[in-house]
Design an enzyme around this catalytic site. Structure first.
Site, short mmCIF file in Angstrom:
data_model
loop_
_atom_site.label_atom_id
_atom_site.label_comp_id
_atom_site.label_asym_id
_atom_site.label_seq_id
_atom_site.Cartn_x
_atom_site.Cartn_y
_atom_site.Cartn_z
N LYS A 1 0.83 -1.30 0.16
CA LYS A 1 -0.10 0.08 -0.16
C LYS A 1 0.84 1.23 0.16
O LYS A 1 2.25 1.26 0.34
CB LYS A 1 -0.93 0.19 1.29
CG LYS A 1 -1.88 -1.27 1.17
CD LYS A 1 -2.91 -1.09 2.41
CE LYS A 1 -3.95 -2.21 2.40
NZ LYS A 1 -4.88 -2.08 3.23
N TYR B 1 -12.41 -1.94 -3.56
CA TYR B 1 -13.07 -2.30 -2.13
C TYR B 1 -14.58 -1.94 -2.02
O TYR B 1 -14.99 -1.67 -1.18
CB TYR B 1 -12.53 -1.27 -1.40
CG TYR B 1 -11.05 -1.28 -0.73
CD1 TYR B 1 -10.71 -2.76 0.08
CD2 TYR B 1 -9.96 -0.69 -1.11
CE1 TYR B 1 -9.26 -3.21 0.44
CE2 TYR B 1 -8.58 -1.17 -0.91
CZ TYR B 1 -8.32 -2.39 0.05
OH TYR B 1 -6.89 -2.54 0.55
N ASN C 1 -1.93 0.01 6.64
CA ASN C 1 -1.25 -1.12 7.32
C ASN C 1 -0.66 -1.90 6.30
O ASN C 1 -0.72 -3.07 6.28
CB ASN C 1 -2.66 -1.78 7.84
CG ASN C 1 -3.52 -2.45 6.68
OD1 ASN C 1 -3.58 -1.86 5.58
ND2 ASN C 1 -4.44 -3.22 7.00
N HIS D 1 -2.17 -5.37 1.77
CA HIS D 1 -3.39 -6.07 1.55
C HIS D 1 -3.28 -7.74 1.13
O HIS D 1 -2.40 -7.88 0.58
CB HIS D 1 -4.31 -5.61 0.49
CG HIS D 1 -5.56 -6.25 0.05
ND1 HIS D 1 -6.67 -6.15 0.65
CD2 HIS D 1 -5.70 -7.21 -0.92
CE1 HIS D 1 -7.55 -7.06 0.19
NE2 HIS D 1 -7.09 -7.66 -0.77
N GLU E 1 -9.81 -10.42 -7.50
CA GLU E 1 -8.88 -9.41 -7.23
C GLU E 1 -7.47 -9.48 -8.18
O GLU E 1 -6.98 -8.67 -8.73
CB GLU E 1 -8.21 -9.47 -5.84
CG GLU E 1 -9.32 -9.11 -4.76
CD GLU E 1 -9.09 -9.08 -3.37
OE1 GLU E 1 -9.81 -8.82 -2.57
OE2 GLU E 1 -8.03 -9.33 -2.96
#
Ligand code: CMP
Length: 138
Positions: free
Chosen positions: A10, A50, A113, A116, A127
């Site tokens: 990320k 998302y 975070n 993913h 995905e």
């Protein structure tokens, strides 16, 4: 059971210079890279990725963050890939992540975070197809 999962490194981890160390942990844990690219999501594409979280209070924040900078997306292969990768990355909130996990080492917060990981074989396929065509998977 499928043997593939989808990861994103990320924007926080990219900006903090952790992409190399994270890829090293992934490869050392026995995952083979099937496909990999550096890219940047538009707010539309981040929202699409998302979409399952659309009704959640953090959706806007998540979409803004995920479109705020460059990411690396990759399809990873290993026996029991989805579950083993989730073990490697640790809990969603880095405050709850086990020692030695990617999020414990490199994540900033619940929202930022670091990585993913797909949460099911079904979503791993969806995905993976979101980022990669058949010609990009080896
Ligand atoms: P990820 O595994 O990419 O899937 C959904 C993401 O939503 C999750 O990681 C977190 O980064 C983010 N998320 C989950 N809960 C919250 C929250 N309460 N506030 C902000 N972001 C969240």
């Amino acid at each position: 059971m499928s043997n593939r999962t989808l990861t994103m490194i990320k924007p926080d981890a990219m900006k903090n210079g952790f992409s190399g160390a994270i890829l090293d942990m992934i490869i050392n844990a026995g995952f083979r890279i099937v496909a990999l690219k550096q890219t940047k999501l538009s707010t539309e594409k981040a929202g699409e990725f998302y979409a399952v979280h659309k009704e959640r209070p953090f959706y806007g924040e998540l979409v803004d963050f995920m479109s705020s900078g460059v990411i690396i997306a990759a399809i990873l292969e290993k026996e029991n890939a989805v579950a083993d990768f989730r073990t490697l990355i640790g809990a969603t909130n880095p405050a709850n992540a086990d020692e030695g996990t990617i999020r414990k080492k490199y994540a900033t917060s619940l929202g930022e975070n670091a990585v993913h990981g797909s949460d099911s074989d079904e979503n791993a396929k969806i995905e993976g197809d979101f980022f990669f065509s058949a010609l990009e998977k080896f």
